[in-house]
Design a protein around this motif. Structure first.
Motif, PDB file in Angstrom:
ATOM      1  N   PHE A   1      78.475  52.866  31.650  1.00  0.00           N
ATOM      2  CA  PHE A   1      79.120  51.733  30.991  1.00  0.00           C
ATOM      3  C   PHE A   1      79.110  50.537  31.922  1.00  0.00           C
ATOM      4  CE2 PHE A   1      82.456  53.995  33.174  1.00  0.00           C
ATOM      5  CZ  PHE A   1      83.354  53.044  33.610  1.00  0.00           C
ATOM      6  N   GLY A   2      79.609  49.418  31.448  1.00  0.00           N
ATOM      7  CA  GLY A   2      79.630  48.212  32.263  1.00  0.00           C
ATOM      8  C   GLY A   2      78.379  47.367  32.063  1.00  0.00           C
ATOM      9  N   SER A   3      78.118  46.506  33.029  1.00  0.00           N
ATOM     10  CA  SER A   3      77.027  45.535  32.895  1.00  0.00           C
ATOM     11  C   SER A   3      75.649  46.181  32.863  1.00  0.00           C
ATOM     12  CB  SER A   3      77.098  44.507  34.025  1.00  0.00           C
ATOM     13  OG  SER A   3      76.988  45.135  35.287  1.00  0.00           O
ATOM     14  N   SER A   4      75.525  47.395  33.365  1.00  0.00           N
ATOM     15  CA  SER A   4      74.225  48.063  33.311  1.00  0.00           C
ATOM     16  C   SER A   4      73.848  48.429  31.877  1.00  0.00           C
ATOM     17  CB  SER A   4      74.213  49.312  34.191  1.00  0.00           C
ATOM     18  OG  SER A   4      75.182  50.234  33.758  1.00  0.00           O
ATOM     19  N   VAL A   5      74.833  48.539  30.995  1.00  0.00           N
ATOM     20  CA  VAL A   5      74.573  48.840  29.587  1.00  0.00           C
ATOM     21  C   VAL A   5      74.395  47.548  28.792  1.00  0.00           C
ATOM     22  CG1 VAL A   5      75.548  49.834  27.476  1.00  0.00           C
ATOM     23  CG2 VAL A   5      75.774  51.045  29.641  1.00  0.00           C
ATOM     24  N   THR A   6      75.248  46.568  29.030  1.00  0.00           N
ATOM     25  CA  THR A   6      75.212  45.328  28.251  1.00  0.00           C
ATOM     26  C   THR A   6      74.208  44.322  28.778  1.00  0.00           C
ATOM     27  OG1 THR A   6      76.921  44.257  29.588  1.00  0.00           O
ATOM     28  CG2 THR A   6      77.660  45.562  27.671  1.00  0.00           C
ATOM     29  N   GLY A   7      73.915  44.402  30.085  1.00  0.00           N
ATOM     30  CA  GLY A   7      73.028  43.420  30.710  1.00  0.00           C
ATOM     31  C   GLY A   7      73.778  42.203  31.232  1.00  0.00           C
ATOM     32  N   PHE A   8      75.122  42.177  31.035  1.00  0.00           N
ATOM     33  CA  PHE A   8      75.920  41.038  31.461  1.00  0.00           C
ATOM     34  C   PHE A   8      77.223  41.489  32.104  1.00  0.00           C
ATOM     35  CE2 PHE A   8      73.259  39.487  28.089  1.00  0.00           C
ATOM     36  CZ  PHE A   8      72.792  38.282  28.606  1.00  0.00           C
ATOM     37  N   SER A   9      77.660  40.740  33.098  1.00  0.00           N
ATOM     38  CA  SER A   9      78.929  41.006  33.754  1.00  0.00           C
ATOM     39  C   SER A   9      80.077  40.659  32.812  1.00  0.00           C
ATOM     40  CB  SER A   9      79.054  40.170  35.027  1.00  0.00           C
ATOM     41  OG  SER A   9      80.377  40.158  35.494  1.00  0.00           O
ATOM     42  N   TYR A  10      81.018  41.579  32.670  1.00  0.00           N
ATOM     43  CA  TYR A  10      82.179  41.342  31.820  1.00  0.00           C
ATOM     44  C   TYR A  10      83.008  40.189  32.368  1.00  0.00           C
ATOM     45  CZ  TYR A  10      86.769  42.099  29.755  1.00  0.00           C
ATOM     46  OH  TYR A  10      87.965  41.926  29.122  1.00  0.00           O
TER      47      TYR A  10
ATOM     48  N   ARG B   1      76.867  54.123  27.036  1.00  0.00           N
ATOM     49  CA  ARG B   1      75.702  54.908  26.622  1.00  0.00           C
ATOM     50  C   ARG B   1      75.863  56.313  27.159  1.00  0.00           C
ATOM     51  NH1 ARG B   1      70.702  51.863  27.373  1.00  0.00           N
ATOM     52  NH2 ARG B   1      71.218  51.286  25.264  1.00  0.00           N
ATOM     53  N   ILE B   2      75.792  57.295  26.271  1.00  0.00           N
ATOM     54  CA  ILE B   2      75.854  58.699  26.669  1.00  0.00           C
ATOM     55  C   ILE B   2      74.479  59.086  27.227  1.00  0.00           C
ATOM     56  CG2 ILE B   2      76.233  61.070  25.903  1.00  0.00           C
ATOM     57  CD1 ILE B   2      78.004  59.869  23.651  1.00  0.00           C
ATOM     58  N   LEU B   3      74.456  59.625  28.423  1.00  0.00           N
ATOM     59  CA  LEU B   3      73.199  59.997  29.063  1.00  0.00           C
ATOM     60  C   LEU B   3      72.871  61.460  28.758  1.00  0.00           C
ATOM     61  CD1 LEU B   3      73.770  58.218  32.469  1.00  0.00           C
ATOM     62  CD2 LEU B   3      72.502  57.385  30.497  1.00  0.00           C
TER      63      LEU B   3
ATOM     64  N   TYR C   1      76.229  50.709  39.596  1.00  0.00           N
ATOM     65  CA  TYR C   1      76.240  51.491  38.373  1.00  0.00           C
ATOM     66  C   TYR C   1      77.615  52.125  38.223  1.00  0.00           C
ATOM     67  CZ  TYR C   1      71.181  51.236  37.699  1.00  0.00           C
ATOM     68  OH  TYR C   1      69.896  50.802  37.484  1.00  0.00           O
ATOM     69  N   ASP C   2      78.228  51.890  37.073  1.00  0.00           N
ATOM     70  CA  ASP C   2      79.514  52.489  36.739  1.00  0.00           C
ATOM     71  C   ASP C   2      79.250  53.662  35.806  1.00  0.00           C
ATOM     72  OD1 ASP C   2      81.004  50.477  38.074  1.00  0.00           O
ATOM     73  OD2 ASP C   2      80.671  49.151  36.361  1.00  0.00           O
ATOM     74  N   LEU C   3      79.614  54.839  36.262  1.00  0.00           N
ATOM     75  CA  LEU C   3      79.427  56.040  35.454  1.00  0.00           C
ATOM     76  C   LEU C   3      80.771  56.652  35.118  1.00  0.00           C
ATOM     77  CD1 LEU C   3      76.552  57.701  37.496  1.00  0.00           C
ATOM     78  CD2 LEU C   3      76.336  56.332  35.414  1.00  0.00           C
ATOM     79  N   ALA C   4      80.761  57.408  34.067  1.00  0.00           N
ATOM     80  CA  ALA C   4      81.950  58.162  33.678  1.00  0.00           C
ATOM     81  C   ALA C   4      81.508  59.556  33.294  1.00  0.00           C
ATOM     82  CB  ALA C   4      82.650  57.489  32.496  1.00  0.00           C
ATOM     83  N   VAL C   5      82.409  60.485  33.480  1.00  0.00           N
ATOM     84  CA  VAL C   5      82.219  61.843  32.992  1.00  0.00           C
ATOM     85  C   VAL C   5      83.414  62.146  32.116  1.00  0.00           C
ATOM     86  CG1 VAL C   5      82.130  64.284  33.611  1.00  0.00           C
ATOM     87  CG2 VAL C   5      80.918  62.625  34.999  1.00  0.00           C
TER      88      VAL C   5
ATOM     89  N   THR D   1      77.655  36.531  33.710  1.00  0.00           N
ATOM     90  CA  THR D   1      76.294  36.362  34.214  1.00  0.00           C
ATOM     91  C   THR D   1      75.466  37.608  33.922  1.00  0.00           C
ATOM     92  OG1 THR D   1      76.988  37.191  36.374  1.00  0.00           O
ATOM     93  CG2 THR D   1      77.023  34.801  36.060  1.00  0.00           C
ATOM     94  N   SER D   2      74.150  37.467  34.003  1.00  0.00           N
ATOM     95  CA  SER D   2      73.296  38.615  33.724  1.00  0.00           C
ATOM     96  C   SER D   2      73.354  39.629  34.861  1.00  0.00           C
ATOM     97  CB  SER D   2      71.854  38.172  33.467  1.00  0.00           C
ATOM     98  OG  SER D   2      71.323  37.573  34.618  1.00  0.00           O
ATOM     99  N   PHE D   3      73.017  40.853  34.538  1.00  0.00           N
ATOM    100  CA  PHE D   3      73.004  41.964  35.485  1.00  0.00           C
ATOM    101  C   PHE D   3      72.183  41.558  36.705  1.00  0.00           C
ATOM    102  CE2 PHE D   3      71.494  46.300  36.729  1.00  0.00           C
ATOM    103  CZ  PHE D   3      72.736  46.874  36.946  1.00  0.00           C
ATOM    104  N   ASP D   4      72.714  41.772  37.875  1.00  0.00           N
ATOM    105  CA  ASP D   4      72.085  41.469  39.169  1.00  0.00           C
ATOM    106  C   ASP D   4      72.100  39.991  39.559  1.00  0.00           C
ATOM    107  OD1 ASP D   4      71.634  44.047  39.952  1.00  0.00           O
ATOM    108  OD2 ASP D   4      69.511  44.071  39.439  1.00  0.00           O
ATOM    109  N   THR D   5      72.726  39.120  38.783  1.00  0.00           N
ATOM    110  CA  THR D   5      72.853  37.736  39.214  1.00  0.00           C
ATOM    111  C   THR D   5      73.778  37.682  40.425  1.00  0.00           C
ATOM    112  OG1 THR D   5      72.513  36.853  37.004  1.00  0.00           O
ATOM    113  CG2 THR D   5      73.667  35.428  38.567  1.00  0.00           C
ATOM    114  N   GLY D   6      73.313  37.067  41.480  1.00  0.00           N
ATOM    115  CA  GLY D   6      74.135  36.932  42.689  1.00  0.00           C
ATOM    116  C   GLY D   6      74.142  38.169  43.564  1.00  0.00           C
ATOM    117  N   GLY D   7      73.267  39.109  43.325  1.00  0.00           N
ATOM    118  CA  GLY D   7      73.218  40.318  44.143  1.00  0.00           C
ATOM    119  C   GLY D   7      72.920  41.533  43.298  1.00  0.00           C
ATOM    120  N   LYS D   8      72.820  42.643  43.960  1.00  0.00           N
ATOM    121  CA  LYS D   8      72.501  43.889  43.268  1.00  0.00           C
ATOM    122  C   LYS D   8      73.773  44.487  42.680  1.00  0.00           C
ATOM    123  CE  LYS D   8      68.837  46.738  44.340  1.00  0.00           C
ATOM    124  NZ  LYS D   8      68.077  47.572  45.233  1.00  0.00           N
ATOM    125  N   SER D   9      73.790  44.641  41.368  1.00  0.00           N
ATOM    126  CA  SER D   9      74.953  45.221  40.692  1.00  0.00           C
ATOM    127  C   SER D   9      75.023  46.719  40.940  1.00  0.00           C
ATOM    128  CB  SER D   9      74.876  44.960  39.186  1.00  0.00           C
ATOM    129  OG  SER D   9      74.962  43.587  38.916  1.00  0.00           O
TER     130      SER D   9
END
Length: 112
Positions: free
Chosen positions: A12-21, A109-111, A35-39, A25-33
């Motif tokens: 979940f998070g910007s890696s799914v939407t492509g944008f910072s909540y 996104r369920i992996l 990955y936020d995962l959940a189980v 800004t778009s994913f990786d703008t201003g540096g390397k974003s």
């Protein structure tokens, strides 16, 4: 997943939407974003709390990184290290007791 047969891995998070909540800004703008995962797993949630993870509102744990003793104790350390090495990004995971709160946190996104 790492011996936890009832667990589902979710991104979940910007890696799914492509944008910072926060910044919009778009994913990786201003540096390397990161990955936020959940189980989602009631058993793994209880095991994480027993191993010392801090409880957060909504039936979830604090973010758990690959260097945490909790990750080692619940057998997620190797998986988190591998994901970091493969992606070159910071990877953390929160463990949810059930789907109730996760689905209110925005797109996910369920992996497989």
């Amino acid at each position: 997943m790492a011996g936890h047969s009832n667990a589902r891995l979710v991104m979940f998070g910007s890696s799914v939407t492509g944008f910072s909540y926060r910044a919009g800004t778009s994913f990786d703008t201003g540096g390397k974003s990161d990955y936020d995962l959940a189980v989602v797993s009631p058993r793994l949630y209880e095991a994480a709390l027993t191993a010392g993870a801090q409880r957060r509102a909504g039936g979830r744990t604090e973010p758990i990184g690959p260097r945490s003793r909790v990750a080692k104790n619940i057998k997620l350390k190797t998986m988190l290290e591998s994901l970091h090495d493969l992606s070159g990004r910071k990877v953390s995971i929160m463990i949810y007791r059930d789907w109730t709160f996760l689905t209110t946190r925005g797109p996910y996104r369920i992996l497989p």
